[in-house]
Design an enzyme around this catalytic site. Structure first.
Site, short mmCIF file in Angstrom:
data_model
loop_
_atom_site.label_atom_id
_atom_site.label_comp_id
_atom_site.label_asym_id
_atom_site.label_seq_id
_atom_site.Cartn_x
_atom_site.Cartn_y
_atom_site.Cartn_z
N HIS A 1 70.46 18.38 41.83
CA HIS A 1 70.05 19.76 42.12
C HIS A 1 70.44 20.12 43.56
CE1 HIS A 1 67.56 23.39 42.27
NE2 HIS A 1 67.00 22.93 43.37
N LYS B 1 59.42 31.73 47.33
CA LYS B 1 58.84 30.59 46.63
C LYS B 1 57.33 30.68 46.47
CE LYS B 1 62.55 27.82 46.50
NZ LYS B 1 62.98 27.02 45.35
MN MN Z 1 60.60 23.94 43.98
#
Ligand code: MN
Length: 437
Positions: A144, A263
């Site tokens: 990732h 986030k």
């Molecule tokens: Mn995350």
């Protein structure tokens, strides 16, 4: 690290017979959640999943079914949050697991008592399993990190610190919700690459992140460190974690201090916490490739190398509002496995406390998006759509680069191998609502 014992025996069956038939929650699992019966104004309390039932720990504690440490732990599990249970540590939690396993086994003399303390899962609702004081998100999938790094910094995908230090940031716990959570598409400041100035509006690149959540068990005081071989004594268990992300907001705001408003608008946990002890048969060896830097001594131990990882299969599915209207089930986006993680849970805990940071029971550590080595194993749309360049076509013909309003994301996790009982985590489900602006 918890050892395999009689509670993991693949031969065990329960008098709760639905637990013996292809369930996420056989008697070898025994995960915890906070629940109450739907539509009734009653107290939240701890429950243990067994098949399609929840064992009501408030009833178990009140009836004094167990003795000794198991009874003390049962009382902690009867509360409206699991923090006290988590803080009891390995020994008392082990005693409770053993007592539960024996009491729920076929032939147990406690059957007639416990039978009255079961509530069907179809009749309950869940809350957050504990008070999450602090939430930290890591970045432990090198696949990732490399794929995202390529999109954000094509010339410099993996920064030089990645292979030396577990990368993380402090998130916020205020917007973490339990499965079933809905949230409005966030509004934020973004700047298109060709625009002279930024603008404010609904996020255009809304994404999910397929993660595991690690709950801290026994707390530490400020100034205390946690040796790598003691780290798992401070871990209670694991959940599935969807860490929603606004990629366009992230791209504009993230330098130089890291993620912020991209986030912290929503993150969703599964209701059930699978304990570290339940995961004992599913340990995986850990190693960095020989050509990579090896972990510094404080992050290295024989035990961590031998079995520090966790072999947990993960899958992520989507159900669009169009599919929901036609009663079509969610369709698979990707599969991955937690064993691909570049750092182990123990390394994350040890590193986190290595500067004297106090860890408190109920604190949540996100693993970071768990993408596997193959492109189709990506744990986010950012990767699956290659930065929004290649749309994904769903079986009904709909296309996605990022999430549309009404999209529901479903994540599941499970462990299986030949000589152990298959255990599952249930699922985490959450739906995107339109922006309010
Ligand atoms: Mn995350």
């Amino acid at each position: 690290m918890r050892q395999i014992n009689e509670t993991h025996d693949i031969q065990l069956t329960s008098w709760v017979t639905c637990a013996n038939q292809d369930s996420d929650f056989p008697i070898q699992n025994l995960p915890f959640a906070i629940f109450r019966r739907k539509g009734i104004d009653e107290a939240w309390r701890g429950g243990v999943a067994i098949g399609k039932q929840v064992l009501d720990m408030a009833a178990v504690a009140q009836a004094n079914v167990f003795g000794g440490q198991a009874q003390i732990a049962a009382q902690a599990a009867a509360q409206s949050k699991l923090n006290d249970l988590m803080d009891l540590g390995v020994e008392a939690n082990g005693e409770l697991r053993l007592a539960l396993s024996r009491a729920l086994r076929e032939g147990s003399d406690k059957q007639s008592t416990l039978e009255t303390m079961l509530v069907p899962q179809s009749e309950v609702e869940y809350s957050l399993p504990c008070h999450i004081g602090d939430y930290t998100d890591f970045y432990t999938s090198i696949y990732h990190a490399t794929a995202v790094g390529k999109l954000f910094r094509p010339d410099n995908p993996l920064l030089p610190n990645y292979k030396w230090v577990p990368i993380g940031y402090h998130g916020r716990s205020s917007t973490i919700g339990v499965s079933g959570q809905t949230f409005h598409r966030p509004v934020g400041q973004t700047k298109a690459p060709d625009a002279g100035e930024p603008s404010v509006g609904p996020c255009k690149r809304l994404d999910y992140e397929l993660e595991m959540g690690l709950y801290i068990g026994k707390s530490t005081q400020m100034g205390e460190n946690i040796a790598i071989d003691d780290a798992e004594d401070h871990l209670f268990g694991v959940c599935i974690f969807n860490d929603w992300s606004a990629r366009d907001i992230q791209a504009w705001e993230y330098q130089p201090l890291g993620p912020f408003l991209a986030k912290n608008f929503a993150s969703t946990v599964s209701p059930w916490i699978v304990t570290m002890e339940a995961l004992a048969p599913y340990r995986a060896s850990f190693a960095h490739p020989e050509s990579d830097p090896q972990p510094l001594p404080y992050l290295d131990s024989e035990e961590n190398t031998k079995a520090g990882g966790l072999d947990i299969d993960l899958e992520c599915l989507i159900q669009t509002s169009g599919m929901r209207e036609l009663e079509q089930p969610a369709t698979l986006l990707s599969r991955s496995n937690f064993k691909h993680s570049y750092w182990t849970p123990a390394q994350l805990v040890t590193h986190h406390a290595s500067n004297g940071c106090a860890m408190r029971s109920g604190d949540l550590l996100g693993s970071g998006t768990q993408s596997g080595p193959e492109q189709e194993e990506a744990g986010s749309l950012l990767e699956l759509s290659q930065g929004g360049k290649v749309p994904i076509t769903l079986p009904n013909g709909e296309q996605r680069t990022f999430l549309a309003d009404g999209d529901c994301i479903v994540m599941r996790a499970s462990c299986s191998k030949e000589d152990a009982a298959r255990i599952g985590f249930g699922e985490v489900v959450s739906t995107v609502l339109p922006s309010t602006s």
